[in-house]
Design an enzyme around this catalytic site. Structure first.
Site: not given
Length: 542
Positions: A64, A280
């Site tokens: 991420s 995200d």
């Protein structure tokens, strides 16, 4: 189980001596070179989980918003949700087992979770753009194949796209087609239907600058561009062609440093947003005419979406229960605005998407966002069915139009997980429909000044918390010290919590002025350093 194959492949993915890792809120995260044995074993676990639930499981190789040198892996459950908590424990056991214990640990998991090894297994794999991701996803495949599982490798995808594919597959296409084209078509169609209902025109609605953190979001957004209407002019920055992933850019950098990313030239009052490395999370921002930077984080995104949905729900005149779910990191003024001005119930839960997601499922419409920009909206099955029914059967024009907008929102939102691309389109549609500029959105309420710090400690587990992580139970004396410090400042609060992935303690403080928020955060960080086993030099004033 083929013991010989397990031994042979396990030897190709050896566990470094003395390394212990835990499956946290974001799965496993570590330096990439330490993860080969972990991802191989998560391939094994994904196959076991698939056999246990007789459904396709997802496995994503990403770290991420972490630096490019890191990597990570996490599993996705059948409806696109986070891995079940009981299986998080199995993941930790399997990752840390000695080579010779592997078969025994697998057998134990099979017994505890009633896994029939003779059943089929199906796993979807995705990865981000890190240099280490391709090799690591090959190790995942080795693990799946040892247990006779089938797999579909999607290659480079955003994390939310993989969650989406898994949900589509396990709902037999009811949620959508389990292809990238299916994802692009569903979102773009819902978006175009929504903005068709906008009576607003104006140049500010159309241009959007997007910092993609030099990550996979840039690739996927470029692929999606042809699906967008001509009115939407997105400009992609930090597309991965020049700089390193997440370096001085991306949603996490912008949120933590409260300044614009490198590589993006901002003019006054331009609408800009940043994704994180696996797309995200999303945050918006702009500079005013005086050159001041304004951040619009997850709290303000949740507020904008809540205003819009509340108006539509009032028009359809159904008795739907709506709520917003936040964590302790939510700005105090956002909570006040939602509860007192909007009259929307707010619930606070522990940090970690799984906790927000779980709580949001309790309502007909559950809006959840972490302040860092990770979030989505969940519609209950009953609410969705009723809304779709109103679109086809309602005679009253206003009610039917409102139901149609809600139906398009349902299709535009990725309900499986926070999705920067989907959330961006939701925000752009709402701004267009309400005729709002980025400044008007920002002016809904004023954030209390705040500061986020972290302190390195020998063992993060010395900190234990309660009350949705807003109070510390251990070490002794720490909460009393925080309470005393908070009393010194106006409109202030502070809390500490251990990181889910590394030996650091995160400190959050807010107060009436930035100077006071900074001072409070610093004093709390010193208390943590002295009472919770700080490492290195004591924290310095900000």
């Amino acid at each position: 189980m083929d013991s010989e194959a397990l031994r042979k492949f396990s030897a190709l993915h050896p566990r470094p001596a003395g390394l212990t890792l835990h499956y946290g809120t974001a799965g496993f995260r570590s330096a990439a070179q330490q993860l080969d044995h972990v991802v191989f074993r998560m391939g094994l676990l994904a196959a076991l989980r698939s056999k246990a639930v007789t459904a396709t499981i997802g496995i994503m190789v990403t770290a991420s918003h972490n630096p490019e040198e890191d990597n990570g892996v996490k599993l996705v459950d059948p409806l696109g949700e986070m891995l079940h908590p009981s299986w998080e424990e199995y993941a930790t056991q399997l990752a840390n087992a000695e080579e010779q214990e592997l078969q025994k640990v697998i057998t134990e998991i099979c017994q505890k979770a009633a896994v029939n090894l003779h059943k089929d297994a199906s796993v979807f794999i995705g990865r981000d753009t890190r240099p280490s991701s391709k090799k690591l996803s090959q190790s995942v495949i080795d693990g799946i194949q040892v247990l006779g599982g089938q797999y579909h490798d999607y290659g480079l995808v955003t994390t939310p796209q993989l969650h989406y594919m898994v949900c589509c597959q396990n709902t037999q296409g009811q949620y959508g087609k389990a292809t990238l084209e299916g994802y692009y078509e569903k979102l773009s169609k819902a978006f175009m239907e929504l903005i068709k209902q906008s009576h607003c025109s104006g140049e500010f609605q159309r241009h959007l600058k997007i910092d993609c953190a030099n990550g996979v979001g840039a690739l996927k957004l470029s692929e999606m561009k042809p699906y967008f209407p001509q009115e939407v002019l997105i400009h992609i920055y930090n597309d991965g062609t020049k700089e390193k992933l997440n370096h001085l850019c991306g949603a996490d950098f912008v949120k933590v440093h409260q300044k614009p990313p490198g590589g993006l030239d901002m003019k006054p009052n331009e609408r800009c947003c940043s994704f994180d490395g696996d797309a995200d999370r999303i945050v918006y921002y702009y500079k005013d005419t005086a050159g001041r930077f304004h951040l619009i984080d997850g709290d303000k995104i949740a507020t904008l979406i809540s205003i819009f949905l509340k108006e539509l729900l009032a028009k359809v005149k159904q008795n739907f229960k709506m709520a917003v779910v936040q964590t302790a990191y939510a700005n105090g003024n956002s909570t006040r605005y939602l509860q007192e001005t909007l009259k929307v119930p707010v619930h606070c839960v522990k940090t970690g998407v799984k906790h927000l997601h779980h709580k949001a499922q309790e309502f007909d419409v559950g809006v959840y966002f972490e302040a860092n920009g990770h979030g989505t909206v969940l519609f209950s099955k009953a609410a969705e069915t009723k809304i779709r029914q109103l679109v086809t059967e309602e005679k009253d024009n206003e009610k039917r139009e409102a139901a149609k907008m809600l139906e398009n929102m349902i299709d535009l939102i990725n309900q499986t997980v926070g999705d920067a691309v989907s959330d961006m389109l939701v925000i752009e549609a709402i701004l267009a429909l309400k005729g709002l500029s980025v400044q008007q959105w920002d002016a809904l309420y004023t954030d209390l000044p705040n500061r986020l710090l972290k302190v390195q400690v020998a063992d993060r587990r010395v900190i234990d918390t309660t009350d949705a992580e807003r109070r510390a139970l251990t070490p002794p004396g720490l909460q009393e010290k925080i309470d005393a410090l908070v009393k010194k400042y106006k409109l202030s609060r502070a809390f500490v919590r251990p990181s889910g992935t590394e030996d650091v303690v995160r400190i959050y403080a807010e107060a009436d002025t930035q100077e006071n928020a900074d001072a409070l955060a610093h004093e709390v960080s010193l208390a943590v350093f002295h009472l919770a086993g700080g490492k290195g030099a004591p924290p310095q004033p900000i």
